[in-house]
Enzyme design. Structure first.
Site, mmCIF file in Angstrom:
data_model
loop_
_atom_site.group_PDB
_atom_site.id
_atom_site.type_symbol
_atom_site.label_atom_id
_atom_site.label_comp_id
_atom_site.label_asym_id
_atom_site.label_seq_id
_atom_site.Cartn_x
_atom_site.Cartn_y
_atom_site.Cartn_z
ATOM 1 N N CYS A 113 11.373 16.180 5.985
ATOM 2 C CA CYS A 113 11.620 15.875 7.410
ATOM 3 C C CYS A 113 13.112 15.712 7.713
ATOM 4 C CB CYS A 113 10.865 14.624 7.819
ATOM 5 S SG CYS A 113 9.102 14.755 7.529
ATOM 6 N N HIS A 249 14.020 11.320 13.992
ATOM 7 C CA HIS A 249 12.832 11.980 13.448
ATOM 8 C C HIS A 249 11.604 11.318 14.077
ATOM 9 C CE1 HIS A 249 9.789 13.590 11.003
ATOM 10 N NE2 HIS A 249 9.700 12.586 10.146
ATOM 11 N N ASN A 279 4.065 13.811 14.007
ATOM 12 C CA ASN A 279 5.170 14.099 13.090
ATOM 13 C C ASN A 279 5.103 15.576 12.686
ATOM 14 O OD1 ASN A 279 6.909 14.368 10.934
ATOM 15 N ND2 ASN A 279 6.233 12.501 9.888
HETATM 16 N N1 COA Z 1 -7.489 4.243 11.459
HETATM 17 C C1 COA Z 1 -7.913 2.990 11.214
HETATM 18 N N2 COA Z 1 -7.474 2.248 10.183
HETATM 19 C C2 COA Z 1 -6.567 2.818 9.363
HETATM 20 C C3 COA Z 1 -6.102 4.120 9.564
HETATM 21 C C4 COA Z 1 -6.592 4.837 10.646
HETATM 22 N N3 COA Z 1 -6.183 6.098 10.923
HETATM 23 N N4 COA Z 1 -5.205 4.408 8.598
HETATM 24 C C5 COA Z 1 -5.116 3.328 7.816
HETATM 25 N N5 COA Z 1 -5.941 2.368 8.270
HETATM 26 C C6 COA Z 1 -6.169 1.035 7.719
HETATM 27 C C7 COA Z 1 -5.854 0.963 6.254
HETATM 28 O O1 COA Z 1 -6.987 1.329 5.498
HETATM 29 C C8 COA Z 1 -5.511 -0.502 6.097
HETATM 30 O O2 COA Z 1 -6.691 -1.212 6.005
HETATM 31 P P1 COA Z 1 -6.821 -2.515 5.077
HETATM 32 O O3 COA Z 1 -5.827 -3.490 5.602
HETATM 33 O O4 COA Z 1 -8.229 -2.929 5.247
HETATM 34 O O5 COA Z 1 -6.492 -2.032 3.698
HETATM 35 C C9 COA Z 1 -4.839 -0.811 7.394
HETATM 36 O O6 COA Z 1 -5.268 0.180 8.337
HETATM 37 C C10 COA Z 1 -3.343 -0.762 7.315
HETATM 38 O O7 COA Z 1 -2.937 -1.341 8.491
HETATM 39 P P2 COA Z 1 -1.448 -1.726 8.711
HETATM 40 O O8 COA Z 1 -0.888 -2.422 7.511
HETATM 41 O O9 COA Z 1 -1.362 -2.440 10.001
HETATM 42 O O10 COA Z 1 -0.793 -0.301 8.814
HETATM 43 P P3 COA Z 1 0.625 0.006 9.329
HETATM 44 O O11 COA Z 1 0.989 -0.834 10.490
HETATM 45 O O12 COA Z 1 1.583 0.050 8.180
HETATM 46 O O13 COA Z 1 0.420 1.493 9.860
HETATM 47 C C11 COA Z 1 0.919 3.694 9.146
HETATM 48 C C12 COA Z 1 0.017 2.463 8.946
HETATM 49 C C13 COA Z 1 0.534 4.728 8.100
HETATM 50 C C14 COA Z 1 0.690 4.242 10.546
HETATM 51 C C15 COA Z 1 2.394 3.268 8.971
HETATM 52 O O14 COA Z 1 2.539 2.551 7.787
HETATM 53 C C16 COA Z 1 3.348 4.427 8.973
HETATM 54 O O15 COA Z 1 3.503 5.134 9.950
HETATM 55 N N6 COA Z 1 4.102 4.634 7.854
HETATM 56 C C17 COA Z 1 5.073 5.679 7.775
HETATM 57 C C18 COA Z 1 4.401 6.991 7.432
HETATM 58 C C19 COA Z 1 5.319 8.168 7.696
HETATM 59 O O16 COA Z 1 6.066 8.167 8.629
HETATM 60 N N7 COA Z 1 5.223 9.198 6.851
HETATM 61 C C20 COA Z 1 5.956 10.397 7.014
HETATM 62 C C21 COA Z 1 7.369 10.211 6.633
HETATM 63 S S1 COA Z 1 8.317 11.623 7.025
#
Ligand code: COA
Length: 341
Positions: A113, A249, A279
């Site tokens: 990215c 990004h 993304n």
């Molecule tokens: N729908 C519902 N629940 C989901 C889910 C979805 N699509 N995806 C994950 N969960 C759950 C997980 O299983 C986890 O459950 P648990 O607590 O029972 O284990 C929980 O949601 C995680 O929640 P939270 O800690 O609040 O997640 P978050 O606020 O960190 O958000 C992301 C998760 C992935 C959206 C976030 O971490 C993120 O955007 N990270 C960066 C990823 C990225 O940008 N990657 C590309 C880089 S170029």
């Protein structure tokens, strides 16, 4: 050293819109969860006859048209992508042919990215030294092709898209500044296996899809964007406050907001379209840049800061001044190029 200017810009996204409601039918998630955790409402998904090459060609043609140059004048095509249409040859080879850049060299650049920032930085060096005159830099990805559509942790976040610019030497504006970093010790946070990899690591089902540690990347991303924005400002000698628009990004609205808060940049100076495209990886920053220009958010004389992060883990930023006239540039409808790869 000669200055480097963007003279053309363009974007391309597939027609097919995939809403959060459609994703709700595939995995255990909800529109509310996706919007509140990422800001994303919908994304574009390549159809059967589309690929990273078709999007890159369309965005590239638009950028060339805007630059009002003959494609045969282009010296080099750089395509930042991680979703090559074929493993061999480079997708840039199809793009060079597809846009009609018949005197150009062409190569792909994989910096995930952060790829468009890296590609524009590479192009700027060739222009600045006088080695080349006109370069087409494209960021494009069809991430939908490497998603596990049963993994709710990843499939909700990504989409397909491309953006392109033509860069040339010129006298106007500030010199372009670049800051680029990588931390390979965190490389396994975001991976896609390859059939050419170590045999013991090949997925048993032979599905080559993204695996990701989302929360770890979230923390990394905010710090990385803050670091890159500060460092590139130091290098350019221009205060962050003196930039007219920041184009980050487009991974997650909350990452963008957290970085903006830490940098004390008001959100009205930050361009976002993650809510409509998700993304798009290498496509993300150039797509946002081209859209911002067409939306009238960028005008001649504006100072722009591009900042991004991605697999690697890589991160970087680039500053430039927008020197092209925008008001007179009208995009004519160019039909999508025939699928070449
Ligand atoms: N729908 C519902 N629940 C989901 C889910 C979805 N699509 N995806 C994950 N969960 C759950 C997980 O299983 C986890 O459950 P648990 O607590 O029972 O284990 C929980 O949601 C995680 O929640 P939270 O800690 O609040 O997640 P978050 O606020 O960190 O958000 C992301 C998760 C992935 C959206 C976030 O971490 C993120 O955007 N990270 C960066 C990823 C990225 O940008 N990657 C590309 C880089 S170029």
């Amino acid at each position: 050293m000669r200055k480097v200017q963007i003279t053309g810009w363009g974007m391309s996204v597939p027609e097919k819109v995939m809403t959060n409601a459609e994703i709700e039918k595939l995995v255990d998630t909800s529109d509310e969860w996706i919007k509140s955790r990422s800001g994303i409402s919908e994304r574009r998904i390549c159809g059967d006859e589309e690929s990273v090459a078709t999007m890159a060609i369309e965005a590239g043609k638009r950028a060339i048209e805007r630059a009002r140059i003959d494609p045969a004048e282009i010296d080099l095509v750089i395509l930042a992508t991680l979703t090559d249409a074929r493993l061999l040859p480079s997708t840039a080879a199809y793009v060079q042919e597809g846009v009609g850049a018949r005197r150009a060299g062409a190569f792909d650049l994989d910096c995930a990215c952060t790829g468009f920032i890296a590609g524009l930085g590479v192009a700027a060096q060739f222009i600045a030294t006088g080695a080349m005159q006109k370069i087409l830099v494209i960021g494009a990805d069809a991430v939908s092709r490497i998603l596990d559509w049963t993994d709710r942790g990843t499939c909700v976040l990504f989409g397909d898209g491309a953006g392109a610019v033509v860069v040339e030497a010129g006298d106007e504006g500030i010199p372009l500044s670049l800051y680029l970093r990588n931390d390979g010790s965190a490389a396994n946070a975001l991976t896609v296996p390859s059939p050419m990899g170590v045999r013991s690591e090949l997925p048993a089902n032979r599905e080559f899809v993204i695996t990701m540690d989302g929360p770890a990347i979230f923390r990394f991303a905010v710090e990385a964007m803050v670091d890159a924005a500060r460092e590139v400002c130091d290098r350019s000698g221009i205060a962050l406050d003196d930039f007219d628009l920041v184009i980050p990004h487009q991974a997650n609205l909350r990452i963008i907001q957290a970085a903006a808060r830490a940098l004390k940049v008001p959100m009205d100076k930050v361009y976002t379209n993650v809510e409509r495209y998700g993304n798009t990886s290498g496509g993300s920053i150039p797509l946002a840049l081209a859209e911002a220009v067409d939306a009238g958010r960028i005008k001649k004389g504006d100072r722009i800061l591009l900042v991004g992060f991605g697999a690697g883990m890589s991160w970087g930023a680039l500053t430039l001044e927008w020197t092209a006239e925008t008001a007179s540039a009208r995009l004519s409808e160019i039909p999508l190029a025939a699928a070449t790869a």
